[in-house]
Design an enzyme around this catalytic site. Structure first.
Site, PDB file in Angstrom:
ATOM      1  N   CYS A  39     -84.735 -24.091  63.259  1.00 24.77           N
ATOM      2  CA  CYS A  39     -84.668 -25.182  62.273  1.00 24.77           C
ATOM      3  C   CYS A  39     -84.317 -26.494  62.962  1.00 24.77           C
ATOM      4  CB  CYS A  39     -83.640 -24.881  61.194  1.00 24.77           C
ATOM      5  SG  CYS A  39     -84.015 -23.422  60.208  1.00 24.77           S
TER       6      CYS A  39
ATOM      7  N   CYS B 239     -79.272 -22.343  62.420  1.00 17.82           N
ATOM      8  CA  CYS B 239     -80.629 -21.917  62.783  1.00 17.82           C
ATOM      9  C   CYS B 239     -81.208 -22.781  63.905  1.00 17.82           C
ATOM     10  CB  CYS B 239     -81.514 -21.991  61.544  1.00 17.82           C
ATOM     11  SG  CYS B 239     -83.251 -21.705  61.858  1.00 17.82           S
TER      12      CYS B 239
END
Length: 147
Positions: free
Chosen positions: A62, A59
């Site tokens: 993230c 991600c």
């Protein structure tokens, strides 16, 4: 400088950050969840609120927010706030049980209950929520002590 240590089934990552000056260093911990069972026990324990960061290695958002969470941990983690990191790929069932549908996703737990969920927000909103819950807990402790 950082390194990981294992306590039971929870891996604690120690990050050394400056605290107050260039020569004074403080230890801060952000727990990387290794076992959903141990994690559920820790969330159920009475104590400071817990900010949980649901993330994934693949991600990109993230990875972008992770340094902000590390800095937040350096600033707030301790007697008034605990911070955990959950990799949703390693703990798919647990993440689904917590209502995680996309990452990054954040929850704040207090006394075994989810009291706030944050999705699709920036690091400033996460920092504000963490600060607010840490202050609420600190005030609760002061009242219990009669201050």
């Amino acid at each position: 400088m950082d390194f990981a240590m294992t306590f039971g089934n929870v891996v604690r990552r120690r990050v050394l950050v400056p605290s107050g000056g260039a020569t004074l260093w403080a230890r801060r911990y952000i727990a990387d969840v290794d076992s959903a069972t141990a994690f559920r026990k820790q969330l159920a324990e009475e104590g400071p609120p817990a900010l949980v960061f649901y993330t994934a290695r693949w991600c990109s958002p993230c990875r972008d927010v992770a340094p902000h969470i590390e800095a937040l941990g350096a600033r707030l983690e301790g007697p008034h706030l605990r911070i955990f990191r959950v990799d949703v790929d390693d703990h798919e069932r647990f993440a689904a049980d917590q209502g995680v549908k996309a990452v990054p996703f954040f929850t704040v737990h207090r006394d075994g209950h989810v009291v706030e969920r944050l999705a699709g927000c920036g690091p400033d909103a996460v920092a504000e929520a963490a600060q607010r819950h840490a202050e609420i807990y600190a005030e609760r402790l002061r009242k219990q002590r009669g201050e």
